[in-house]
Design an enzyme around this catalytic site. Sequence first.
Site, PDB file in Angstrom:
ATOM      1  N   LYS A  76       0.770  -1.190  -0.052  1.00 27.43           N
ATOM      2  CA  LYS A  76      -0.103   0.007  -0.006  1.00 27.43           C
ATOM      3  C   LYS A  76       0.896   1.241   0.134  1.00 27.43           C
ATOM      4  CE  LYS A  76      -3.640   2.060   2.787  1.00 27.43           C
ATOM      5  NZ  LYS A  76      -4.508   1.962   3.923  1.00 27.43           N
ATOM      6  N   SER A 151      -9.692   2.350   3.131  1.00 22.47           N
ATOM      7  CA  SER A 151      -8.791   2.845   2.311  1.00 22.47           C
ATOM      8  C   SER A 151      -7.642   1.901   1.223  1.00 22.47           C
ATOM      9  CB  SER A 151      -7.821   3.622   2.945  1.00 22.47           C
ATOM     10  OG  SER A 151      -7.066   3.266   3.878  1.00 22.47           O
ATOM     11  N   SER A 175      -9.786  -0.060   7.143  1.00 19.77           N
ATOM     12  CA  SER A 175      -9.121  -0.043   5.715  1.00 19.77           C
ATOM     13  C   SER A 175      -8.569  -1.504   5.274  1.00 19.77           C
ATOM     14  CB  SER A 175      -8.285   1.001   5.812  1.00 19.77           C
ATOM     15  OG  SER A 175      -8.788   2.409   5.531  1.00 19.77           O
TER      16      SER A 175
HETATM   17  N1  GLN Z   1     -12.750   4.215   6.443  1.00 22.25           N
HETATM   18  C1  GLN Z   1     -12.397   4.922   7.732  1.00 22.25           C
HETATM   19  C2  GLN Z   1     -11.900   6.163   7.383  1.00 22.25           C
HETATM   20  O1  GLN Z   1     -12.205   6.788   6.570  1.00 22.25           O
HETATM   21  C3  GLN Z   1     -11.262   3.854   7.860  1.00 22.25           C
HETATM   22  C4  GLN Z   1      -9.998   4.491   7.231  1.00 22.25           C
HETATM   23  C5  GLN Z   1      -8.829   3.518   7.662  1.00 22.25           C
HETATM   24  O2  GLN Z   1      -8.830   2.445   8.239  1.00 22.25           O
HETATM   25  N2  GLN Z   1      -7.396   3.897   7.198  1.00 22.25           N
HETATM   26  O3  GLN Z   1     -11.271   6.611   8.367  1.00 22.25           O
END
Ligand code: GLN
Length: 475
Positions: A76, A151, A175
Amino acid sequence: MKTYNRISEIRLDIEAGAVSCVQLVQNYLQNIEGKKHLNAFLEVWAEEALLRAAEIDEKIKQGTAGRLAGVVIALKDVLAYKNHKVSSSSKILEGFESLYNSTVVERLLAEDAIFIGRTNCDEFAMGASNENSAFGPVKNAADESRVPGGSSGGSAVAVQANMCHCALGTDTGGSIRQPSAFTGIFGFKPTYGLISRWGLLAYASSFDQVGPMTKSLEDNMLLTEIMSGMDNHDATMLQQPSMKFTQPTSPKKAKFAVMNEAIHHPGVDKEVRENFQKLLDKLVSEGHEVTYFDFPLLEQMVPTYYVLTTAEASSNLSRYTGMLYGKRSENAHDLESTYVMSRTEGFGSEVKRRIMLGTFVLSSDQYDAYYNKAQKVRRVIQNQTNEVLADADAILIPTTSTPAFELGEKSKDPIAMYLADLFTVQANLAGNPAISLPLFETQAGLPIGIQLMGKSFKEQELFNLSQLLIETCKS
Ligand code: GLN
């Protein structure tokens, strides 16, 4: 070439001379090329991966290869890999190259992993659909009109569409698990403090964890084992050597706790609910125990998460000023305009929204009302989660309330998007380990993930329970 679901299968074929590391890399590169339109990768290190594969083929011949020889991994775009670009899918890091390796990269390299490229994600890992990337959204390979989740959406699709063997993601509020559920793979968020965050571009430091995204439970375990263990660069880590896992074995009798508010939540999709219920019924019919508990704080979890993570993000992201590295606005003419214009031009709108929200909740006249209050609620959530786990082996819940949604469906409505994290943020607020297992599909063939949340630092138990669920679904 055949599709490998397990590292152990690759290993066997390499040893039998049926496949080489170079051939594996060539095959993934071909897939990446053929599936470019999914936009999973921001950069592919083709030549370098081929060279490294040749070196590792040589090591295999000499009998000196590590445990990840032949394993091709995508990173990532938030993990530092020395002399390689890393951007958090943001324009603010334009042109930046890592000066050192993150600890996870270092440990995987030491076992002869091959990195094939960096994957697209939501900018600074802020998002649940991968639509917040500065480099365009990623498409779900199960249905290209749908999001892959976020994400870590690029990592999820890279694994789903066989563009690498496995990938690393990061999980601050879901994420790893949410995109894994949307793409039908295994995604694991370890206990906070099990895996070093050194070299991870921070979003919210008291929540962020690195974890593996794979096609099998056993690969997830192996990567977790290799990446775990103390690291002097990360003061929040458990001061213990890396974990040693054994083959997962299903417990004879297990006790699962199910949250009433979650299964009765109006936002839960019909097919998700039906499949989840089917699983519960089967577990009971096989002699396991399913208990139900009330968790009235469910509705407070997402707000608490957003107050605390945006506060941490506003502080973490203050380092991107256009001065030392990354983008510097060409229109700036003095110190202040360098800060203002570099940040204005460099950050996308979701990142700006969160920096503003975080700065607001930390401001001196709002601090007590928001930040302090949210810290207290976090502690109550943590305590109540652990109370439930004191009386059960794990909390069982669908990973997400719906299968993958359409591209564009929620991108105009941040609150609807934030609710995509309803079932995943608890593990990050509490710090507990949680895994998403690809156990079901909708009639239309969209993956449905089931989540197990376990006791802190009891990862082996969580993997054993995961094995039980996998076997229960097969039987
Ligand atoms: N969807 C969540 C957010 O927007 C989680 C993101 C993550 O785990 N990096 O913060």
